[in-house]
Design an enzyme around this catalytic site. Structure first.
Site, PDB file in Angstrom:
ATOM      1  N   LYS A 158       0.846  -1.204   0.000  1.00 18.67           N
ATOM      2  CA  LYS A 158       0.000   0.000   0.000  1.00 18.67           C
ATOM      3  C   LYS A 158       0.874   1.244   0.000  1.00 18.67           C
ATOM      4  O   LYS A 158       2.079   1.212   0.332  1.00 18.67           O
ATOM      5  CB  LYS A 158      -0.945   0.016   1.195  1.00 18.67           C
ATOM      6  CG  LYS A 158      -0.262  -0.022   2.567  1.00 18.67           C
ATOM      7  CD  LYS A 158       0.241   1.305   3.099  1.00 18.67           C
ATOM      8  CE  LYS A 158       0.806   1.192   4.514  1.00 18.67           C
ATOM      9  NZ  LYS A 158       1.545   2.403   4.947  1.00 18.67           N
ATOM     10  N   ASP A 199      -2.660  -1.090  10.474  1.00 21.62           N
ATOM     11  CA  ASP A 199      -2.821  -1.153   9.020  1.00 21.62           C
ATOM     12  C   ASP A 199      -3.479  -2.441   8.544  1.00 21.62           C
ATOM     13  O   ASP A 199      -3.857  -2.545   7.374  1.00 21.62           O
ATOM     14  CB  ASP A 199      -1.457  -1.028   8.321  1.00 21.62           C
ATOM     15  CG  ASP A 199      -0.885   0.374   8.392  1.00 21.62           C
ATOM     16  OD1 ASP A 199      -1.610   1.288   8.825  1.00 21.62           O
ATOM     17  OD2 ASP A 199       0.290   0.553   8.014  1.00 21.62           O
TER      18      ASP A 199
END
Length: 289
Positions: free
Chosen positions: A15, A141
């Site tokens: 990401k 996350d």
């Protein structure tokens, strides 16, 4: 290994944080933030094999010297095992591509892939909401990788609102610096009281900065040198709380030309291409399975 009987392969995408602001601090000491998570079509590959004896084992070399008991993938499997009361276990292996400490989310994504894929392989059927809750106990996350959408994030990163992002390609670069997140959050020069931004601010590009960028650029020569190398092709940005950097492009052709310039002028810098995706490759793999 995937050709061996019983093994299956699952993507663990990286990401980017397209911006990152710290807006305050909670009574428990955790910082509140705002960010946009962009999922990439590049990352690690997690391999899983169901065990009938309930054992959970990591197969292969350790990742960045992490002990098996501390490995987020192993912890994710055991957490799902405990929550679901399944008698099954798993062998777990990973092909690492995402650099550790770069802010690309490698460890969190690997853990999310274990949760989501074993939920399917074990037939535990906890569902994405419960898996995201479990993932949050492993790391802030992890939920975005479990849910599999590009997202506007608040809280400690767990309050997620799916966001539709335009197609984009990225030149990514790894300065080779492993950044200890806890030390960065304690940096006295870190801006911890940014005014809350809105999605409109992000769409208008009024907010594209990362609170950790000035801290890292002053503290780490390799990060500053990477910014200098990438500045010739666009506007470099930092991702997450790591040392990884990126420059965004609207199309692949432009990104390829830019990458060629980086390789020519900074041949020692590890740099490569990745595409931004609309949804996680893991979600697509689950649908196909």
């Amino acid at each position: 290994m995937s050709a061996d009987p019983g093994w299956s392969e699952w993507p663990a995408p990286a990401k980017l944080n397209l911006f990152l602001h710290i807006t305050g601090r909670r009574p428990d000491g955790y910082h509140t933030l705002q960010t946009v998570f962009r999922l990439l079509g590049w990352g690690d590959t997690v391999r899983l094999r169901v065990r009938e004896d309930g054992g959970v084992r990591r197969i292969g070399a350790s990742v960045a010297g992490v002990a098996e008991a501390d490995d987020l993938m192993v912890r994710a499997a055991k957490l799902l095992q405990s929550e679901s009361k399944t008698p099954l276990g798993a062998d777990i292996a990973v092909e690492k591509r995402i650099p550790a400490g770069g802010g690309f989310g490698g460890g969190s994504s690997d853990a999310a892939t274990v949760l989501v894929a074993l939920d399917r392989l074990w037939g535990t059927q906890l569902g994405v909401d419960r898996l995201a809750e479990l993932g949050l106990t492993l790391g802030a996350d992890v939920p975005v990788f479990v849910r599999g959408d590009n997202a506007w994030a608040e809280g400690v990163g767990e309050i997620l609102t799916p966001i539709d992002l335009p197609p984009a390609w990225y030149v990514l670069a790894d300065p080779g610096v492993h950044v200890p997140t806890a030390a960065l959050f304690q940096a006295p020069e870190l801006t911890r009281d940014s005014p809350p931004a809105t999605m409109r601010d992000f769409v208008s590009e009024a907010v594209l900065d990362n609170a950790f960028e000035p801290v890292l650029r002053r503290r780490e020569r390799a990060v500053e040198a990477t910014f200098a190398a990438l500045a010739q092709i666009g506007t470099p940005r930092l991702t997450g709380t790591g040392s990884g950097c990126f420059v965004e492009f609207a199309d692949r052709g432009s990104a390829e030309k830019a990458l060629a310039l980086v390789h020519r002028d900074a041949p020692s810098l590890r740099a490569w291409l990745a595409a931004g995706v609309r949804s996680s490759p893991l979600r697509e793999a689950i649908v196909r399975s």
